[in-house]
Motif scaffolding. Sequence first.
Motif, PDB file in Angstrom:
ATOM      1  N   SER A 163       0.838  -1.197   0.000  1.00 16.90           N
ATOM      2  CA  SER A 163       0.000   0.000   0.000  1.00 16.90           C
ATOM      3  C   SER A 163       0.873   1.248   0.000  1.00 16.90           C
ATOM      4  CB  SER A 163      -0.904   0.012   1.238  1.00 16.90           C
ATOM      5  OG  SER A 163      -0.130   0.203   2.413  1.00 16.90           O
ATOM      6  N   GLU A 165       0.686   3.769   1.919  1.00 19.17           N
ATOM      7  CA  GLU A 165       1.055   4.141   3.294  1.00 19.17           C
ATOM      8  C   GLU A 165       2.231   3.305   3.781  1.00 19.17           C
ATOM      9  OE1 GLU A 165      -0.945   4.078   7.775  1.00 19.17           O
ATOM     10  OE2 GLU A 165      -2.223   3.936   5.999  1.00 19.17           O
ATOM     11  N   THR A 166       2.166   1.993   3.531  1.00 18.70           N
ATOM     12  CA  THR A 166       3.263   1.106   3.947  1.00 18.70           C
ATOM     13  C   THR A 166       4.546   1.445   3.205  1.00 18.70           C
ATOM     14  OG1 THR A 166       1.705  -0.690   4.424  1.00 18.70           O
ATOM     15  CG2 THR A 166       4.018  -1.293   4.119  1.00 18.70           C
ATOM     16  N   ARG A 169       6.137   4.501   4.700  1.00 22.73           N
ATOM     17  CA  ARG A 169       6.773   4.205   5.986  1.00 22.73           C
ATOM     18  C   ARG A 169       8.087   3.456   5.781  1.00 22.73           C
ATOM     19  NH1 ARG A 169       3.049   1.406   7.939  1.00 22.73           N
ATOM     20  NH2 ARG A 169       3.939  -0.679   7.690  1.00 22.73           N
TER      21      ARG A 169
END
Length: 339
Positions: A163, A165-166, A169
């Motif tokens: 994703s 978001e992942t 990060r």
Amino acid sequence: MKYTNQMNHFIDEQFELLPNLLAEDIQVEEGGHEYKKIVFVGSGSSLNAARISERYFAATSSAQCFFLSPNQYLPQSAGLGRHLLVAISQTGTSIATIDSIIAAKKRAVPTILISATKDTRKREVADQFIDLYCEDEKIGPKTVGFSATVVRLIQLAMAFNTSGETRARNKAELLQIVHALPVIKKNTEAWIETHQEWKQATYITVASDEEFKATIDEGALKLLETLMVPVPAYEIGEFTHGPHRLIKAGSHHIFIGSGQTSRLTQKVAEYAKEQQANILCFTLEEGDIDLTPITSSFGVELAISIVFQVLANELALLRGFNPDEKVHQNFFKFIGTKD
């Protein structure tokens, strides 16, 4: 005292190059996600980098990963079935690696080449080309090319079902490791300054948790290439079943005590120290060489690798050998494995 030479220059090049690579996302071309087998082909540092990336692909893809040299892949490729081929050659001079891509394409196997080659023909031989953007390391030991390959492979792994978001990060965690590399280099140089007896090593063993086996294989290769002494690398459990006999007064051993078997690694290091052996032992959190300020294990292989790169260069120079020098000028031309 820190020595400056071409290998040292390539080590330093990582500090600027790797953040630039991370600023560019890698995409898997259409259909790449569908494959249940990913076959990585390379030699030496290229194959070590591929094996390091296994845990990142395991986290993002359900595909089985296979790691082969070109001489293993060429006779076995027909029996591998449907797969994605990821071929790695930093300089693009490995004839067998390019031949592996050509053989795969004849069977309609999708191919990716990861390289820094400027040769247009080679850049177009695979279906997808991923550029390392690094200088051509004409010296033997590869440093910036190896680290760039690790970063590109992690990026490729993140392109599989990760994703946004992942991915953001993970990229931030990887950048944190990359930004720590100059400090880790200085910490390693400081350790060498007070442990110059290591230049006298007649052999060095390296042992770690299985999680870092591919990383220490690369580290051992660097030390072997520059010190030109035997440097075997072992998973710590295997080290306790025979190779531990290499421990004796004055011998040299490197232990990385992080992972599930960290307590065992530390106990073996303590025992070796009691035998008056020369010991370098560190973990991600503490040890003879400080890896801080690392707060995540995502990409930590880069931090461990730079320790070995600096050890390989500086200890060789202390021995009176400049790793920039070719040992066998006509070796690859004679055996015909590189162009």
